[in-house]
Design a protein around this motif. Structure first.
Motif, PDB file in Angstrom:
ATOM      1  N   ASP A  79       0.696  -1.067   0.018  1.00 30.22           N
ATOM      2  CA  ASP A  79      -0.115   0.102  -0.116  1.00 30.22           C
ATOM      3  C   ASP A  79       0.841   1.290   0.118  1.00 30.22           C
ATOM      4  O   ASP A  79       2.074   1.185   0.576  1.00 30.22           O
ATOM      5  CB  ASP A  79      -0.890   0.087   1.182  1.00 30.22           C
ATOM      6  CG  ASP A  79      -1.889  -1.147   1.241  1.00 30.22           C
ATOM      7  OD1 ASP A  79      -2.290  -1.812   0.201  1.00 30.22           O
ATOM      8  OD2 ASP A  79      -2.411  -1.682   2.251  1.00 30.22           O
ATOM      9  N   VAL A  81       0.630   5.478   1.216  1.00 29.00           N
ATOM     10  CA  VAL A  81      -0.090   6.331   1.967  1.00 29.00           C
ATOM     11  C   VAL A  81       0.535   7.770   1.558  1.00 29.00           C
ATOM     12  O   VAL A  81       1.912   7.970   1.850  1.00 29.00           O
ATOM     13  CB  VAL A  81       0.121   6.065   3.494  1.00 29.00           C
ATOM     14  CG1 VAL A  81      -0.569   7.307   4.333  1.00 29.00           C
ATOM     15  CG2 VAL A  81      -0.394   4.708   3.699  1.00 29.00           C
ATOM     16  N   VAL A 123      -1.774  10.313  -6.253  1.00 32.51           N
ATOM     17  CA  VAL A 123      -2.672   9.071  -6.135  1.00 32.51           C
ATOM     18  C   VAL A 123      -2.562   8.076  -7.008  1.00 32.51           C
ATOM     19  O   VAL A 123      -2.371   8.492  -8.325  1.00 32.51           O
ATOM     20  CB  VAL A 123      -4.259   9.447  -6.146  1.00 32.51           C
ATOM     21  CG1 VAL A 123      -5.086   8.213  -6.031  1.00 32.51           C
ATOM     22  CG2 VAL A 123      -4.807  10.388  -4.721  1.00 32.51           C
ATOM     23  N   THR A 127      -2.834   3.709  -3.770  1.00 31.87           N
ATOM     24  CA  THR A 127      -2.937   4.459  -2.481  1.00 31.87           C
ATOM     25  C   THR A 127      -3.867   4.151  -1.802  1.00 31.87           C
ATOM     26  O   THR A 127      -5.167   3.586  -2.253  1.00 31.87           O
ATOM     27  CB  THR A 127      -3.057   6.023  -3.113  1.00 31.87           C
ATOM     28  OG1 THR A 127      -2.287   6.327  -3.919  1.00 31.87           O
ATOM     29  CG2 THR A 127      -3.294   6.943  -1.885  1.00 31.87           C
ATOM     30  N   LYS A 128      -3.891   3.837  -0.234  1.00 26.13           N
ATOM     31  CA  LYS A 128      -4.834   3.387   0.386  1.00 26.13           C
ATOM     32  C   LYS A 128      -5.356   4.441   1.476  1.00 26.13           C
ATOM     33  O   LYS A 128      -6.404   4.611   1.833  1.00 26.13           O
ATOM     34  CB  LYS A 128      -4.705   2.221   1.357  1.00 26.13           C
ATOM     35  CG  LYS A 128      -4.197   0.900   0.585  1.00 26.13           C
ATOM     36  CD  LYS A 128      -5.841   0.273   0.336  1.00 26.13           C
ATOM     37  CE  LYS A 128      -5.666  -0.628  -0.985  1.00 26.13           C
ATOM     38  NZ  LYS A 128      -4.618  -0.900  -1.538  1.00 26.13           N
ATOM     39  N   ALA A 129      -4.472   5.460   1.806  1.00 27.94           N
ATOM     40  CA  ALA A 129      -4.823   6.610   2.655  1.00 27.94           C
ATOM     41  C   ALA A 129      -4.029   7.599   2.599  1.00 27.94           C
ATOM     42  O   ALA A 129      -3.133   7.809   1.757  1.00 27.94           O
ATOM     43  CB  ALA A 129      -4.809   5.788   4.126  1.00 27.94           C
ATOM     44  N   CYS A 149     -10.322  12.111  -1.299  1.00 24.64           N
ATOM     45  CA  CYS A 149     -10.044  10.693  -0.636  1.00 24.64           C
ATOM     46  C   CYS A 149     -11.607  10.100  -0.923  1.00 24.64           C
ATOM     47  O   CYS A 149     -11.483   8.850  -1.319  1.00 24.64           O
ATOM     48  CB  CYS A 149     -10.280  10.986   0.665  1.00 24.64           C
ATOM     49  SG  CYS A 149      -8.311  11.572   1.279  1.00 24.64           S
ATOM     50  N   HIS A 152     -11.682   8.762  -4.590  1.00 24.23           N
ATOM     51  CA  HIS A 152     -10.708   7.611  -4.681  1.00 24.23           C
ATOM     52  C   HIS A 152     -10.756   6.413  -3.923  1.00 24.23           C
ATOM     53  O   HIS A 152      -9.917   5.629  -3.837  1.00 24.23           O
ATOM     54  CB  HIS A 152      -9.089   7.964  -4.891  1.00 24.23           C
ATOM     55  CG  HIS A 152      -8.900   8.974  -6.024  1.00 24.23           C
ATOM     56  ND1 HIS A 152      -8.485   8.834  -7.316  1.00 24.23           N
ATOM     57  CD2 HIS A 152      -8.818  10.450  -5.836  1.00 24.23           C
ATOM     58  CE1 HIS A 152      -8.379  10.055  -7.870  1.00 24.23           C
ATOM     59  NE2 HIS A 152      -8.508  10.998  -7.152  1.00 24.23           N
ATOM     60  N   LEU A 154     -10.188   6.478  -0.363  1.00 28.03           N
ATOM     61  CA  LEU A 154      -9.084   6.401   0.591  1.00 28.03           C
ATOM     62  C   LEU A 154      -9.454   7.031   2.010  1.00 28.03           C
ATOM     63  O   LEU A 154     -10.473   7.680   2.133  1.00 28.03           O
ATOM     64  CB  LEU A 154      -8.096   7.745   0.003  1.00 28.03           C
ATOM     65  CG  LEU A 154      -7.689   7.594  -1.473  1.00 28.03           C
ATOM     66  CD1 LEU A 154      -6.554   8.840  -1.824  1.00 28.03           C
ATOM     67  CD2 LEU A 154      -6.937   6.365  -1.942  1.00 28.03           C
TER      68      LEU A 154
END
Ligand SMILES: *Cc1c(COP(=O)(O)O)cnc(C)c1O
Length: 372
Positions: A79, A81, A123, A127-129, A149, A152, A154
Motif C-alpha cells: 500500500d 499512503v 494518487v 494508494t490506501k490512505a 479521498c 478515490h 481513500l
C-alpha cells in the motif's frame, strides 16, 4: 534591561496553575493509579466532551496514535499512503512502520499546507490512505482533501499534533476524516509532563480495534483477541492533562492574540512573508512561522539578542537521509522547498509577555535595518 525570550516556557505555564497541577499529581501518587484506572478514564471522557467527539482512545504518544490507526485500518505491505513533504517525521515513519510506502505531496505557497492538486496527482492504484497534517495549527483545506479521498476511496487520517481545537468551517481538526491523531508532548498546545497522545474518531468499530491494539490486543486483561502493542497513557500524564483542560480554550485565544500582535508589528517589514489564516478557519498557532530573507543570519542575530527562534523543519521529509533510498529531489516539492529555506518560528505561547513580543519584533526590525 536585558530581555530574554525562550522559545517555549513550560515553567511559566506550570507556575500559573501550580496548585491544580500539584493536586492532580498527588492524587495519582496517593492512589498509585499509575497505569489505567480512573484518571485515564476521567481525561478520556473530559477530552471527548470538550472536543465534541464520540470516542477518545488514549495512547503513549502522538506517533503511536498514527501507527495504531494505520494498522487498524488494515494498511500494510504493497500500500501507499500520501502525506505532506513538510512535517515532523512521525507523519511518514509510521507509514513505513505499518509496512506501507510513504508518498509525499507538496504544500501550497500561501497557507503552507498540503496542496490539494499535488495530493490528487500523487494518487495511484496502490494508494490506501492520506495523512493530512494541520501544521503549525493552520487547518489544511480539509473539505477538499476529504473530497479527493472520497473520490478515490481513500481513508483520511488527520495528524492534529499541532492543531488542538483548530477549526475549518466550524469543524474541529480531526473530525472530518475517519480519525484524528493527537500528541500531548510537553511543548504542544495541550501538553503533558512526559509523552502522551490519543486518537479521536466517530467510528465505534475503529475505536474498539484501536483500543484493543494499544493494549496488547486485549480489552479485558488476558483476553487477547490479537497481538497488539503496549501504548498506554499513564495515570500521571492523564491527571495532569485533565487539570490543564479547563484552560485550553483560553490559552488558544491568547495564542491567536499574540499572532495578531506579531502581525500588527511586523506588517511593514518587506523582508518577511507573514502567516495568513486560511479563510473560514481558526488557526490555533502552535507555531508562528514567517518566511524570512537571510533566514539563517536572522536566526543568529535573534539568538545574540536573547531571542530563541527555531526552524520547523530544517529538512523536508523526502530529502532526509532516512528517505535517500527513494531518490527524491527538491525540485519535486518547489513550494515546500522554498518554505523550508526561509521558515523561522518565532516564540509564541500564552505566557509570552507584551514586552517579550515587542522585543522580538524590535530585534527583527533592527536586523533588517542593518542588513538591508
Ligand atoms: C509532535 C508531532 C507528532 C508526534 O508526537 P509525539 O507525541 O512526539 O510522538 C506527530 N506529528 C506532528 C506533526 C507533530 O508535530
Amino acid at each position: 534591561m536585558y530581555i530574554t525570550v525562550p522559545f517555549v516556557d513550560l515553567k511559566a505555564q506550570y507556575h500559573s496553575i501550580k496548585p491544580q497541577i500539584d493536586v492532580a499529581v498527588e492524587q495519582v501518587l496517593e492512589e498509585t493509579a499509575f497505569i489505567g484506572g480512573r484518571y485515564v478514564k476521567q481525561f478520556e471522557q473530559a477530552f471527548a466532551s470538550l472536543y465534541g467527539v464520540e470516542y477518545v482512545i488514549p495512547c503513549a504518544n502522538g506517533t503511536d496514535s498514527l501507527y495504531i490507526l494505520l494498522k487498524m485500518l488494515g494498511i500494510g505491505k504493497g500500500d501507499e499512503v500520501i502525506t505532506v513533504a513538510n512535517s515532523w517525521i512521525s507523519s511518514s515513519e509510521t507509514i513505513t512502520q505499518a509496512g506501507a510506502a510513504p508518498v509525499f505531496a507538496d504544500i501550497d505557497p500561501v497557507y503552507w499546507s498540503m496542496d490539494v492538486q499535488a495530493l490528487e496527482q500523487a494518487v495511484t492504484p496502490a494508494t490506501k490512505a492520506v495523512i493530512a497534517v494541520h501544521l503549525h495549527g493552520q487547518m489544511c483545506e480539509i473539505d477538499a482533501i476529504h473530497a479527493v479521498c472520497k473520490k478515490h476511496g481513500l481513508y483520511l487520517i488527520e495528524d492534529c499534533a499541532q492543531s488542538h481545537f483548530s477549526e475549518y468551517k466550524d469543524v474541529r481538526a480531526g473530525l472530518t476524516g475517519i480519525a484524528g491523531s493527537f500528541s500531548f508532548y510537553p511543548g504542544k498546545n495541550l501538553g503533558a509532563y512526559g509523552d502522551a497522545g490519543c486518537i479521536i474518531t466517530k467510528d465505534e468499530g475503529l475505536a474498539t480495534q484501536c483500543r484493543m491494539f494499544a493494549n496488547h490486543g486485549a480489552l479485558i486483561k488476558h483476553q487477547h483477541q490479537m497481538e497488539g502493542i503496549n501504548s498506554r497513557l499513564d495515570g500521571l500524564q492523564a491527571s495532569i492533562l485533565h487539570a490543564k483542560l479547563p484552560y485550553i480554550l483560553e490559552w488558544t485565544k491568547q495564542r491567536q492574540q499574540k499572532a495578531e500582535q506579531y502581525r500588527r508589528l511586523l506588517n511593514d517589514v518587506p523582508q518577511l512573508q507573514l502567516p495568513v489564516d486560511r479563510p473560514n478557519s481558526k488557526h490555533s498557532y502552535h507555531l508562528f512561522v514567517v518566511l524570512a530573507q537571510q533566514r539563517d543570519a536572522l536566526l543568529h542575530y535573534l539568538k545574540e539578542n536573547g531571542v530563541e527562534a527555531a526552524i520547523h523543519y530544517p529538512a523536508l521529509l523526502p530529502l532526509l537521509p532516512a528517505y535517500s533510498y527513494r531518490g527524491y529531489k527538491a525540485e519535486q516539492f518547489p513550494h515546500a522547498y522554498h518554505y523550508q529555506q526561509h521558515c523561522i518560528s518565532l516564540p509564541i505561547y500564552p505566557e509570552l509577555t507584551e514586552e517579550q513580543l515587542q522585543h522580538v519584533c524590535t530585534i527583527i526590525k533592527q536586523f533588517y535595518q542593518q542588513h538591508g
